[in-house]
Design a protein around this motif. Structure first.
Motif, mmCIF file in Angstrom:
data_model
loop_
_atom_site.group_PDB
_atom_site.id
_atom_site.type_symbol
_atom_site.label_atom_id
_atom_site.label_comp_id
_atom_site.label_asym_id
_atom_site.label_seq_id
_atom_site.Cartn_x
_atom_site.Cartn_y
_atom_site.Cartn_z
ATOM 1 N N ARG A 1 -19.197 58.692 112.171
ATOM 2 C CA ARG A 1 -19.554 57.342 112.594
ATOM 3 C C ARG A 1 -19.915 57.339 114.078
ATOM 4 N N LYS A 2 -20.477 56.224 114.523
ATOM 5 C CA LYS A 2 -20.842 56.085 115.934
ATOM 6 C C LYS A 2 -19.623 56.293 116.843
ATOM 7 N N ASP A 3 -18.449 55.789 116.411
ATOM 8 C CA ASP A 3 -17.261 55.938 117.253
ATOM 9 C C ASP A 3 -16.685 57.358 117.216
ATOM 10 N N HIS A 4 -17.301 58.273 116.478
ATOM 11 C CA HIS A 4 -16.913 59.689 116.481
ATOM 12 C C HIS A 4 -17.790 60.512 117.430
ATOM 13 N N LEU A 5 -18.807 59.882 118.029
ATOM 14 C CA LEU A 5 -19.777 60.622 118.842
ATOM 15 C C LEU A 5 -19.306 60.784 120.285
ATOM 16 N N ASN A 6 -19.686 61.927 120.855
ATOM 17 C CA ASN A 6 -19.406 62.183 122.267
ATOM 18 C C ASN A 6 -20.625 61.811 123.111
ATOM 19 N N GLY A 7 -20.587 62.121 124.388
ATOM 20 C CA GLY A 7 -21.673 61.779 125.309
ATOM 21 C C GLY A 7 -22.959 62.546 125.064
ATOM 22 N N HIS A 8 -22.914 63.574 124.232
ATOM 23 C CA HIS A 8 -24.121 64.339 123.884
ATOM 24 C C HIS A 8 -24.753 63.831 122.590
ATOM 25 N N GLY A 9 -24.123 62.830 121.963
ATOM 26 C CA GLY A 9 -24.648 62.293 120.716
ATOM 27 C C GLY A 9 -24.261 63.095 119.488
ATOM 28 N N SER A 10 -23.350 64.036 119.660
ATOM 29 C CA SER A 10 -22.871 64.815 118.511
ATOM 30 C C SER A 10 -21.411 64.446 118.237
ATOM 31 N N LEU B 1 -10.114 66.074 111.514
ATOM 32 C CA LEU B 1 -10.431 66.244 110.099
ATOM 33 C C LEU B 1 -9.826 67.549 109.580
ATOM 34 N N ALA B 2 -10.018 68.631 110.307
ATOM 35 C CA ALA B 2 -9.459 69.924 109.896
ATOM 36 C C ALA B 2 -7.936 69.887 109.884
ATOM 37 N N ASP B 3 -7.345 69.249 110.891
ATOM 38 C CA ASP B 3 -5.897 69.152 110.984
ATOM 39 C C ASP B 3 -5.321 68.351 109.819
ATOM 40 N N SER B 4 -6.009 67.294 109.414
ATOM 41 C CA SER B 4 -5.539 66.507 108.273
ATOM 42 C C SER B 4 -5.610 67.316 106.983
ATOM 43 N N ALA B 5 -6.690 68.073 106.788
ATOM 44 C CA ALA B 5 -6.777 68.932 105.596
ATOM 45 C C ALA B 5 -5.655 69.966 105.618
ATOM 46 N N PHE B 6 -5.400 70.552 106.765
ATOM 47 C CA PHE B 6 -4.292 71.490 106.955
ATOM 48 C C PHE B 6 -2.966 70.831 106.579
ATOM 49 N N ALA B 7 -2.752 69.608 107.043
ATOM 50 C CA ALA B 7 -1.499 68.904 106.773
ATOM 51 C C ALA B 7 -1.293 68.679 105.280
ATOM 52 N N GLY C 1 -22.050 68.306 114.477
ATOM 53 C CA GLY C 1 -22.172 67.285 113.448
ATOM 54 C C GLY C 1 -22.864 66.102 114.088
ATOM 55 N N ARG C 2 -23.649 65.387 113.309
ATOM 56 C CA ARG C 2 -24.410 64.248 113.830
ATOM 57 C C ARG C 2 -24.011 62.969 113.109
ATOM 58 N N GLU C 3 -24.303 61.845 113.722
ATOM 59 C CA GLU C 3 -23.998 60.561 113.096
ATOM 60 C C GLU C 3 -24.609 60.508 111.695
ATOM 61 N N GLY C 4 -23.804 60.087 110.729
ATOM 62 C CA GLY C 4 -24.252 60.001 109.342
ATOM 63 C C GLY C 4 -23.958 61.243 108.516
ATOM 64 N N ASP C 5 -23.664 62.368 109.166
ATOM 65 C CA ASP C 5 -23.317 63.590 108.428
ATOM 66 C C ASP C 5 -22.001 63.398 107.687
#
Length: 147
Positions: A46-55, A64-70, A93-97
């Motif tokens: 989502r947009k709120d997952h993006l950093n200053g580079h747009g990724s 996400l990986a930590d939750s799957a691990f848990a 990863g990009r917005e919408g992926d």
């Protein structure tokens, strides 16, 4: 020993954990599959997952990986926490992926476990590799003796 299967144990542990897991739900993650020593979770960037580079922010991918691990390391109905985790980022990863984190148990020895998680995009490209070391503490997620 209880009369439930290892798969049922994993599913019931996942349900019990997810009930109060506000981070997993709040970030829009979905538990796609669980089993003994494994879990697959996904989320749409989502947009709120993006950093200053747009990724996608590395912290969102790590979460996400930590939750799957848990979910994987708690699939045995023993309360288990992270002892150490590391991540290597491979591609953005990009917005919408739709990102999918697939966790699998590498080894479980006593109270310690090692889990590997691969995070992929919908196109199958691996964008991160995560390794988590777990430690079982006291407690269970549900009473296996209850009807």
């Amino acid at each position: 020993m209880s009369g439930i299967t290892d798969q049922q144990r994993a599913e019931r542990s996942s349900e019990a954990m997810l009930k109060d897991d506000h981070t997993t739900k709040g970030m829009g993650m979905t538990v796609e599959a669980v089993g003994p020593g494994m879990a697959t979770l996904s989320m749409v960037v989502r947009k709120d997952h993006l950093n200053g580079h747009g990724s996608c922010h590395g912290g969102a991918i790590f979460t996400l990986a930590d939750s799957a691990f848990a979910f994987a390391c708690n699939s045995h109905n023993k309360v288990t926490v992270a002892q150490h985790c590391s991540v290597t980022f491979l591609a953005p990863g990009r917005e919408g992926d739709r990102l999918t984190a697939t966790a699998r148990e590498v080894t479980l020895a006593g109270r310690s476990g090692i889990y590997d998680v691969t995070v992929t995009r919908k196109d199958g490209v691996a964008i991160a590799e995560f390794r988590g070391l777990s430690r079982t503490v006291s407690g269970t997620h549900f009473d296996e003796t209850a009807a």
